[in-house]
Motif scaffolding. Sequence first.
Motif, mmCIF file in Angstrom:
data_model
loop_
_atom_site.group_PDB
_atom_site.id
_atom_site.type_symbol
_atom_site.label_atom_id
_atom_site.label_comp_id
_atom_site.label_asym_id
_atom_site.label_seq_id
_atom_site.Cartn_x
_atom_site.Cartn_y
_atom_site.Cartn_z
ATOM 1 N N ASN A 89 16.236 -10.190 28.249
ATOM 2 C CA ASN A 89 16.579 -11.020 29.410
ATOM 3 C C ASN A 89 15.881 -10.540 30.673
ATOM 4 O OD1 ASN A 89 18.246 -12.759 28.060
ATOM 5 N ND2 ASN A 89 20.097 -11.579 28.424
ATOM 6 N N ARG A 90 15.697 -9.241 30.788
ATOM 7 C CA ARG A 90 15.104 -8.685 32.012
ATOM 8 C C ARG A 90 13.578 -8.688 31.970
ATOM 9 N NH1 ARG A 90 18.784 -5.477 34.981
ATOM 10 N NH2 ARG A 90 20.852 -6.336 34.604
ATOM 11 N N LEU A 91 13.001 -8.584 30.782
ATOM 12 C CA LEU A 91 11.541 -8.424 30.671
ATOM 13 C C LEU A 91 10.751 -9.554 31.345
ATOM 14 C CD1 LEU A 91 9.291 -6.650 29.485
ATOM 15 C CD2 LEU A 91 9.356 -8.102 27.447
ATOM 16 N N PRO A 92 11.116 -10.827 31.129
ATOM 17 C CA PRO A 92 10.302 -11.891 31.744
ATOM 18 C C PRO A 92 10.175 -11.757 33.254
ATOM 19 C CG PRO A 92 11.831 -12.814 30.148
ATOM 20 C CD PRO A 92 12.199 -11.380 30.297
ATOM 21 N N LEU A 93 11.265 -11.342 33.911
ATOM 22 C CA LEU A 93 11.199 -11.225 35.373
ATOM 23 C C LEU A 93 10.193 -10.155 35.802
ATOM 24 C CD1 LEU A 93 14.942 -11.668 36.245
ATOM 25 C CD2 LEU A 93 13.076 -12.959 37.255
ATOM 26 N N THR A 94 10.139 -9.079 35.038
ATOM 27 C CA THR A 94 9.165 -8.037 35.365
ATOM 28 C C THR A 94 7.756 -8.501 35.039
ATOM 29 O OG1 THR A 94 10.766 -6.270 35.049
ATOM 30 C CG2 THR A 94 8.464 -5.678 34.798
ATOM 31 N N LEU A 95 7.602 -9.186 33.903
ATOM 32 C CA LEU A 95 6.265 -9.653 33.528
ATOM 33 C C LEU A 95 5.725 -10.678 34.527
ATOM 34 C CD1 LEU A 95 6.434 -9.933 29.624
ATOM 35 C CD2 LEU A 95 5.399 -8.149 31.034
ATOM 36 N N VAL A 96 6.622 -11.508 35.030
ATOM 37 C CA VAL A 96 6.195 -12.482 36.057
ATOM 38 C C VAL A 96 5.651 -11.746 37.275
ATOM 39 C CG1 VAL A 96 7.103 -14.116 37.759
ATOM 40 C CG2 VAL A 96 7.654 -14.398 35.356
ATOM 41 N N LEU A 97 6.413 -10.737 37.714
ATOM 42 C CA LEU A 97 5.948 -9.946 38.866
ATOM 43 C C LEU A 97 4.610 -9.284 38.559
ATOM 44 C CD1 LEU A 97 8.824 -7.880 40.548
ATOM 45 C CD2 LEU A 97 7.578 -9.834 41.443
ATOM 46 N N ALA A 98 4.519 -8.694 37.360
ATOM 47 C CA ALA A 98 3.294 -7.968 37.000
ATOM 48 C C ALA A 98 2.109 -8.914 36.936
ATOM 49 C CB ALA A 98 3.496 -7.270 35.658
ATOM 50 N N PHE A 99 2.312 -10.079 36.346
ATOM 51 C CA PHE A 99 1.211 -11.034 36.199
ATOM 52 C C PHE A 99 0.693 -11.491 37.564
ATOM 53 C CE2 PHE A 99 -0.189 -15.492 35.913
ATOM 54 C CZ PHE A 99 -1.256 -15.337 35.036
ATOM 55 N N PHE A 100 1.608 -11.942 38.408
ATOM 56 C CA PHE A 100 1.162 -12.435 39.712
ATOM 57 C C PHE A 100 0.635 -11.304 40.600
ATOM 58 C CE2 PHE A 100 3.676 -16.135 38.446
ATOM 59 C CZ PHE A 100 2.744 -17.132 38.694
ATOM 60 N N THR A 101 1.187 -10.137 40.412
ATOM 61 C CA THR A 101 0.654 -8.996 41.168
ATOM 62 C C THR A 101 -0.819 -8.793 40.832
ATOM 63 O OG1 THR A 101 2.782 -7.872 41.208
ATOM 64 C CG2 THR A 101 0.856 -6.498 41.504
ATOM 65 N N MET A 102 -1.137 -8.850 39.552
ATOM 66 C CA MET A 102 -2.518 -8.600 39.164
ATOM 67 C C MET A 102 -3.429 -9.752 39.558
ATOM 68 S SD MET A 102 -2.093 -5.669 38.430
ATOM 69 C CE MET A 102 -3.856 -5.453 38.544
ATOM 70 N N VAL A 103 -2.945 -10.995 39.428
ATOM 71 C CA VAL A 103 -3.777 -12.148 39.816
ATOM 72 C C VAL A 103 -4.129 -12.054 41.303
ATOM 73 C CG1 VAL A 103 -3.755 -14.646 40.170
ATOM 74 C CG2 VAL A 103 -2.928 -13.683 38.020
ATOM 75 N N VAL A 104 -3.103 -11.845 42.124
ATOM 76 C CA VAL A 104 -3.332 -11.787 43.565
ATOM 77 C C VAL A 104 -4.159 -10.553 43.921
ATOM 78 C CG1 VAL A 104 -2.207 -11.595 45.816
ATOM 79 C CG2 VAL A 104 -1.206 -13.025 44.040
ATOM 80 N N SER A 105 -3.815 -9.461 43.303
ATOM 81 C CA SER A 105 -4.483 -8.205 43.625
ATOM 82 C C SER A 105 -5.963 -8.251 43.241
ATOM 83 C CB SER A 105 -3.759 -7.088 42.870
ATOM 84 O OG SER A 105 -4.261 -5.876 43.236
ATOM 85 N N LEU A 106 -6.232 -8.763 42.037
ATOM 86 C CA LEU A 106 -7.628 -8.857 41.599
ATOM 87 C C LEU A 106 -8.422 -9.808 42.490
ATOM 88 C CD1 LEU A 106 -7.673 -8.892 37.690
ATOM 89 C CD2 LEU A 106 -9.086 -7.500 39.207
ATOM 90 N N THR A 107 -7.810 -10.939 42.806
ATOM 91 C CA THR A 107 -8.508 -11.924 43.641
ATOM 92 C C THR A 107 -8.867 -11.324 44.999
ATOM 93 O OG1 THR A 107 -7.192 -13.634 42.583
ATOM 94 C CG2 THR A 107 -8.351 -14.258 44.595
ATOM 95 N N ILE A 108 -7.891 -10.730 45.631
ATOM 96 C CA ILE A 108 -8.138 -10.178 46.971
ATOM 97 C C ILE A 108 -9.131 -9.018 46.900
ATOM 98 C CG2 ILE A 108 -7.089 -8.980 48.933
ATOM 99 C CD1 ILE A 108 -4.524 -10.520 48.387
ATOM 100 N N SER A 109 -8.924 -8.133 45.949
ATOM 101 C CA SER A 109 -9.790 -6.945 45.911
ATOM 102 C C SER A 109 -11.226 -7.311 45.557
ATOM 103 C CB SER A 109 -9.233 -5.908 44.938
ATOM 104 O OG SER A 109 -9.053 -6.465 43.675
#
Lengths: 502, 307
Positions: free
Chosen positions: B92-112
Amino acid sequence: MSVMRRFALACLLLSLFVSLIPAQAQDPSQLVVVIGEEPPNLDPGEGTIIALNTYRNTYEALVTRDAATGEIIPELATSWELVNPTTWRFTLREGVSFHDGTPFNAEAAAWNINYLFNPDNNKHILGNVPAGTTATAVDEYTMDVSTPEPFPVLPRALFFANMASPTAIQADTEGAFRTMVGTGPYILKEWIAGDRIVLEKNGNYWGDAPEIDEVVYVWRNESSVRSAMVEAGEAHIAAALDARDTSSGNVVAIDISETHFIRMDLPNPPLSDIRIRQAICMSIDRQSIADRLFGGYASPATQLIASDVVGYNPDISLVRFDLEAAKALVDAARADGVPVDNQITVYLSSTAGDVTIQMMVAIVQWTTEIGLNLNLEINEAARHRAIARELPPPADRLAIFWGQHGNEVGDAFGTIQGYYMPGGIHSTGDDQAFFDMYAEASQLSGQERQDALAEVLLYQHENVMATCPIVHMKFIYKLADGLDWQPRPDHLILAKDVVLSQ
Amino acid sequence: MLKYILRRLFYSIFVVIAVTILVFVLSRLTGDPALLYLPELASEERVEAFREAYGFNDPVLVQLGRFMSGAIRLDFGTSIWQKVPASDLVLNRLPLTLVLAFFTMVVSLTISLLIGILAVLRPQSLFDTLVTTISLLGVTVPSFWLALILILVFAVELGWLPTSGSGTWRHAILPLTVLVWGPTGYLARVVRTTMMEQLSAGYLVTGRSKGLAEARLLARHALPNAAFPIITVASAQFIGVANGAVIVETVFGWPGIGKLTIDAIQNRDFPVLQATVFVVGIVVVLANLALDLIYSAIDPRVRLARD
C-alpha cells in the motif's frame, strides 16, 4: 530572448499559476486535529497517549475524569460502590447502545472487562489492574468487578478500559482492529491508513449532541509542521508541540503526569551511600532545566508523580541546587572510606530527544564538579530498557538511569511498586520499614489512602532517595483563532467540548 | 535479449533471498520488540508471555525456517504493531514512494540536463557560475531544513500550497521540490563535467571541422557519449529515493515506504521490516536491470559484449 530571461519568465508564470490556487478552506463544521503519530491500530486495549488522543471521541469507558480537577466521574457507569473488599459494583447508564446497534448493558460491559484484562489477549492496559480481575453481570444494568486482592483504586484504573461493541470485536476474526465501534459521540467514518482518520457525529448519542459534525485526525512527526498546519489554517488543534514552536499563535499548555527523573542502583558503593544519592540530587539545577532547556514548559519536580495523582505529597520540598553542599556530602563520604571515585554509568535512551540529552549532559557535568565520576552512555530504546530491567543489578554495576514516568492511572501505587518495592521492575531498594509502610497504605481508600501514600513518598524522599525527580512536563497545544477549548490533564481532545466560531 | 533478461532475473532471486535472510538474522540479533511494545512497568511474566506468543523465544534457526516457509508464499506475517499483514502495508505504501521517486528523477534529469548543457555552452559565464552554485547548494543544503523553510514560506506565509499531507497533486509539490533539489545539484555537476570532457574530445573537433552544426554535435554525438555516467548517477539517485525518502516523508507526512521502514526498525516490527526489505530488494533489482537495458540501447558495444 536570452536563456536567462526565458528561465525567469517561466518561474514567474509558475508562481502566478500556483498563487491562483486557493488555500485549503476550513469547513466550520469540521474539526481537524494534528497529532504526532498515527495510531498503529484501533484496539480498545491500547493505553498510549496516541490512542487516548484518537479513541476517546468514539470509545467511552465506565468512568472519565473531570477536565478541571482530574477527579474520576461517571461516564458509562452512573455510580459505583465497594460491596466487599475485593468486589466493586457498578450501576450502568441505561438507554445506551454501541454504534452498530448492540445494546450497552451489564453483559456487554462485563464482556469488555473480561476481554481487556484476559492475560491471553495481552492488551497494553493489562497491568492497570491486578492479574485475575474479572467481571460478571448481576442484572441488566448492574455489574460486579472482582479483584483477587483488595484494589481500592479500581474505578480510577478503569478509566482506560474502553468499552467496545462485543459484536464488532468478535467479528474481527483477524484481530486487525481497523474499526472502532464504541458508544461515544462520534462514529468512525473512515481510516485512510497513513493519511487520516475521520469521525462523524453520532446522531443517537446518549448525551448532549455535539456541535461539530466531523472530526479529522491527521499526524505529522515534526512539531514544527504541526504548528505550521495551525498557522496555515489547515488544522484547528496541534498537539504535543515542542517549546521552540510556541513563539507565535494561540498557544496553551497544561501540566501533565509526565516526569523526567533519574533512578540509581542502590546495592553497590558509592551509590549505596545515601549521602552520595543526596549529593547527586542536590547537583541538579531543576529551575534552569525547566526554564532554559524546556523553555518554561516544565516545572521543577519534588516527586515522580504530579499533583493530581493520589498520594502526591505537597510537603516534600524541592531539593535545593547547591553544588557546595553536595561536594561536602561527597567529601564526607570519601573521608568515611566510601569509594566515591568509582565510575558510575548514566544510561540514556537514544529516543529521549535532544533536549533530554542536553539535560543529562548538564547533570553529568554538575556531578563531576562535586567530585563524582560519571560518564554518559546512550543506547537505543530497547537496549536501554533491557539494561534498566536487569534486576537484581549485576554485582559490579554502578548505574544511573534516565527515565520519563507517567502515572496515567492517577494513583501512586503503580509508581511505588515499579520503582521502590521488591519485585518492582526498576526497584533495587531493601528498606523493610518502607515496604511495610507501603503494604499498609496500599490497602486503604479515600483520604486515608491519600495521606498514607503521601507519607510513604515522604519517607522515600528522606530515607531512601532511590530516584531524583527532575521536572514535570507540560503538554503544549497550538489552537486556531476562534477555537474555544481548554486542554485537559489526561490528554484527551474531546470534540464535544470544542466550540468553533464561524 | 530475452534470454539475458531471464538470466538476470534468475540470479536476482538469489540476491533478494540472501539480503532478506541477512536482514532477518541481523535484526534478530538485536533483540525483540517486547520491551518496546509493552508498557515500561510491564512485569517479566508479561514480557515472557509476549515473546512466547510471537515465537521470539524459539531459536533463530527455527524462526528463520518459519519465516522462509511463509516468505515462499509471500506471507511475511502480521505486523506486531499494526496487526495487519505486513505485505499489505508495504504494497500500500510503495506506490506513493515510487511516484515521488519517478517524478523526482524526471524533473531532476530534465533540469540538470538543461542547465548542465547550457553551462557547458557558456563556460565561465554568469550562468555557469550560477549552475555551479546551485549544484553546490543542492549537494550541501540539508533536506530537513529546506523542507521546513519551504513550508514556512509557501504554506504559512504565502498560503499557496498545503504544508504537508497527501491526496492531491498540490500536496506533492513541496516534497518533490525538496527531493529534486539534491539530485539536481549532483546531476547538474555530472552533466557539466562529462559534457565538458566530451566537448574537448577529438571526434567533436573532427565533427566541427566537417562543418556539423553545434546543436547536432551536442545532441547526436556528445550527449550519447556523456550519457553513461549521467544515467549511472541518476539510477543511483532513483534507487535512493525509491528506498524511501525518509526525511521528506517524515516532515511532509507523506505515507511512503521510507517512514514505514524506519518505524519498523525502531519498533522492531520484524514482519514489516522483512516485507520492506524484500519488496525494496525487488525494486532495486528491477531498476538495475532497467539500467542495463538502457545501457545496451544507448551503446551497441554493451549489447555485443553481452551477446
